[in-house]
Design an enzyme around this catalytic site. Structure first.
Site, mmCIF file in Angstrom:
data_model
loop_
_atom_site.group_PDB
_atom_site.id
_atom_site.type_symbol
_atom_site.label_atom_id
_atom_site.label_comp_id
_atom_site.label_asym_id
_atom_site.label_seq_id
_atom_site.Cartn_x
_atom_site.Cartn_y
_atom_site.Cartn_z
ATOM 1 N N CYS A 108 0.839 -1.190 0.000
ATOM 2 C CA CYS A 108 0.000 0.000 0.000
ATOM 3 C C CYS A 108 0.875 1.241 0.000
ATOM 4 O O CYS A 108 1.470 1.578 1.007
ATOM 5 C CB CYS A 108 -0.912 0.001 1.218
ATOM 6 S SG CYS A 108 -1.667 1.581 1.518
ATOM 7 N N LEU A 109 0.960 1.869 -1.137
ATOM 8 C CA LEU A 109 1.706 3.133 -1.224
ATOM 9 C C LEU A 109 0.713 4.208 -1.648
ATOM 10 O O LEU A 109 0.028 4.058 -2.650
ATOM 11 C CB LEU A 109 2.806 3.044 -2.278
ATOM 12 C CG LEU A 109 4.031 2.217 -1.947
ATOM 13 C CD1 LEU A 109 5.008 2.279 -3.091
ATOM 14 C CD2 LEU A 109 4.679 2.692 -0.679
#
Lengths: 535, 154
Positions: free
Chosen positions: B90-91
């Site tokens: 998750c960026l």
């Protein structure tokens, strides 16, 4: 419908043919006449058309004198029995009574009964049978050797009663036929002091069961179903109407520029004409002096609108900070490459930026600033959806809450648009929420002014309310629209039992201590100052 | 999409010319420049030190207009990486509405490396690990080290 019981009695009634204003009709007392009530000893042979009540004046169908059955029936049917001709021709229904002694003669009786207009049914009995109950339907006695065809031929119900009962009724039927040889009628007329012209006849009613309760159940279910469907339909209809209205309202507000579409999580795209209006230049490195040949090399396909022309007439090269195109990462060649400059002074190869604006976004790929001012309405976008309506409403509420908190705490001298932008940036950095209100700081737009106003109202109303009442809850709705809305919101949350949000709790805590150094008055004042400075 | 091909080729060449510290990048298939394989060394000072993590970067045909996707092929005990077969990371910058075409793969990879050094439990996809990271860091470090030893051996 099957018959449950059968009641046979004597009825005295005035002649319907006389057209009296009040037709007389009375059951003759059993002590002077006759009654036979039979419960549970009835067989239903055919249920054709047995809707509602099955009742009527009793008679014996006339057989053809040429029919061999005519003579055969003489054994069971007295000659002075009530015939259809002995009954009034109007106002009443009729029930036939026939002995069932042979298949052929039963068919003759069925046919004879069929000819009678106003027939409500036929009662049959097996003569010389002493059992108290007629044989069951499945019994071979009831077989007419035609495969049940008689049931479809004769469109009236046929019931079987015990043979004993049938014989008694048949005998009584001879007593009340209106013939001179049936003395009982005259006796009753004189004893009961009735009009000598009146009729005294035998009347039979059937008590039906089973079938009657089933239709009511069905009707009940159907009614329930209809009501449910109606409610669902109404709810759906009103919901559609409500959503449609909201969509229309949002559409209008978008058109007037009150709402920023980009903040609704919608990806806008820029139409080709608007892209053509963005100026192109020959690239000049930042450090070099502006040259006089810096005029647009590619004149836009269409004449640029005035605002664009004004902006592009003086390209400021000192604002061009990129030596490469951020999309293809190729370096610009000084004095050679054609670049397209966006209003935020970020430059790109037209071949790189154009498809991006056309198909993907209306924001600068580097700084996410708007490429086209909203007022130009120069966007192509999908129609307004319910999701957008919800999203906009949520964003507005959050903004309102934030405004409220800021006004209540008062001391943080943040500016409206700026701080919401900062919040948005924070959220974006955390990646927790979608862009809620990344309002661009391009001067005070209408939406920003409106926002301040909304904040002002939202804050001043609870403060005012608290000033008056000293408590968080007013009992009567205030008259002003916005105050009423605030009051409603509080009431609703009180009813639902929702925990007040942090900012609300904080606001209430602050408001409950009016002797605090920041009095409500100064709060309002500072807010107005804020609003003024902002506008 | 010629633009995508050109830009990816350029970025790949740049990154090979000037490799990032603690990272080895290669193409699993020379024919497909949209799929990158990245081997990241566990950053020094992190519980992942000593491990090598195999990452897969997929660049869409619409790149750079659409963001790339990054996934861990090596199992890793980290609040921001899903603990499943996908190993999605998750960026924030890789989300469709946050992605900027001017962002480069290099920045994405640096960010991923930074995330190994310093997880962001507030932005977690694995809630349990995030809670442990915040409340019982010792236990988290122990677990992360154990996983690194088990799955990310050199």
């Amino acid at each position: 419908m099957t018959a449950q019981s059968v009641d046979t009695f004597v009825l005295a009634f005035s002649d319907p043919a006389l057209n009296e204003a009040e037709p007389q009709r009375a059951r003759v007392n059993v002590s002077v006449s006759f009654e036979l009530f039979n419960n549970n000893h009835v067989q239903t042979l055919s249920t054709n058309q047995a809707g509602g009540d099955v009742e009527g004046l009793l008679f014996v169908p006339d057989l053809d004198t040429s029919d061999s059955c005519f003579n055969a029936s003489m054994r069971y049917v007295p000659s002075n029995v009530t015939r259809i001709g002995d009954l009034p021709t109007e106002q009443y229904y009729y029930l036939g009574l026939a002995p069932w002694f042979s298949a052929a003669c039963t068919k003759s009786y069925l046919a004879a009964a069929r000819r009678v207009a106003g027939l409500d049914g036929l009662i049959v009995y097996i003569p010389n049978n002493s059992t108290g109950t007629p044989p069951p339907i499945s019994d071979g006695t009831w077989n007419l050797n035609d495969g049940g065809q008689w049931k479809s031929e004769n469109k009236y119900p046929v019931y079987a009663i015990p043979g004993v009962d049938g014989a008694i009724i048949m005998e009584q039927l001879a007593q009340y036929s209106g013939n001179a040889s049936s003395p009982k009628e005259q006796n009753i007329l004189t004893q009961e002091q009735l009009d000598p012209m009146d009729y005294v006849r035998i009347y039979t009613t059937f008590g039906l069961n089973g079938g009657s309760s089933l239709p009511t159940l069905w009707a009940f279910l159907l009614i329930v179903l209809a009501i449910v469907l109606f409610i669902i339909g109404l709810t759906s209809l009103s919901m559609h109407y409500y959503q449609r209205r909201n969509r229309r309202a949002l559409e209008r507000r978008i058109q007037t520029g009150e709402v920023d579409l980009e903040t609704l999580g919608t990806r806008l795209r820029v139409p080709q004409e608007a892209i053509n209006n963005l100026p192109t230049f020959i690239y000049v490195p930042n450090e070099s002096k502006p040259m006089d040949t810096n005029k647009p090399v590619q004149p836009p396909l269409q004449a640029p609108s005035e605002s664009v022309a004004a902006a592009s007439s003086t390209p400021d090269h000192t604002l061009w900070e990129q030596p490469t195109c951020p999309i293809c990462l190729d370096d610009f060649i000084p004095h050679e490459t054609t670049v397209r400059s966006l209003p935020c002074h970020h430059i790109y190869h037209p071949a790189c930026i154009d498809p991006f604006l056309l198909d993907n976004s209306s924001l600068c790929p580097v700084c996410k600033a708007k490429v086209v001012p909203q007022e130009q309405n120069a966007y192509t976008y999908e129609p307004v959806t319910n999701a957008m309506v919800r999203y906009e409403r949520r964003a507005r509420r959050m903004r309102l809450a934030r405004e409220m908190r800021r006004a209540q705490t008062g001391r943080f001298g943040m500016q409206g648009g700026e701080s919401s932008g900062r919040f948005a940036n924070l959220r974006r950095a955390c990646g927790r929420d979608r862009r809620i209100s990344s309002a661009p700081s391009a001067g005070p737009t209408t939406s920003q002014i409106e926002m301040v106003e909304v904040g002002n109202r939202a804050v001043s109303s609870p403060v005012a309310a608290l000033n008056h009442e000293g408590s968080a809850m007013q009992t009567r709705p205030p008259t002003d629209t916005n105050m009423r809305r605030e009051w409603m919101r509080r009431r609703m949350s009180a009813l639902v039992g929702r925990q007040p949000t942090i900012e609300e709790a904080e606001a209430e805590r602050q408001a409950r201590m009016p002797r605090c150094e920041s009095s409500p008055k100064t709060v309002v004042h500072s807010l107005e100052a804020n609003a003024n400075s902002h506008v | 999409m010629a633009t995508a091909q050109r830009r990816i080729t350029k970025e790949y060449a740049d990154i090979q010319k000037k490799p990032l510290d603690g990272m080895r990048i290669s193409l699993p298939s020379e024919a497909d420049i949209h799929q990158w394989q990245i081997l990241i060394d566990g950053p020094r000072g992190s519980p992942y030190e000593g491990g090598v993590f195999n990452l897969h970067l997929s660049l869409p045909t619409e790149y750079p207009f659409k963001p790339p996707t990054l996934s861990f092929k090596t199992k890793i005990y980290h609040p921001n990486v899903t603990n499943d077969d996908k190993g999605s990371m998750c960026l924030g910058m890789l989300r469709a509405d946050e992605w900027k075409p001017s962002s480069k793969v290099e920045a994405v990879l640096s960010f991923a490396q930074g995330l190994l050094l310093e997880p962001q439990p507030d932005d977690a996809v694995e809630g349990g690990i995030a809670r442990e990271y915040k409340e019982n860091k010792k236990e988290f470090v122990k677990n992360a080290k154990a996983w690194t030893k088990q799955y990310a051996k050199k």
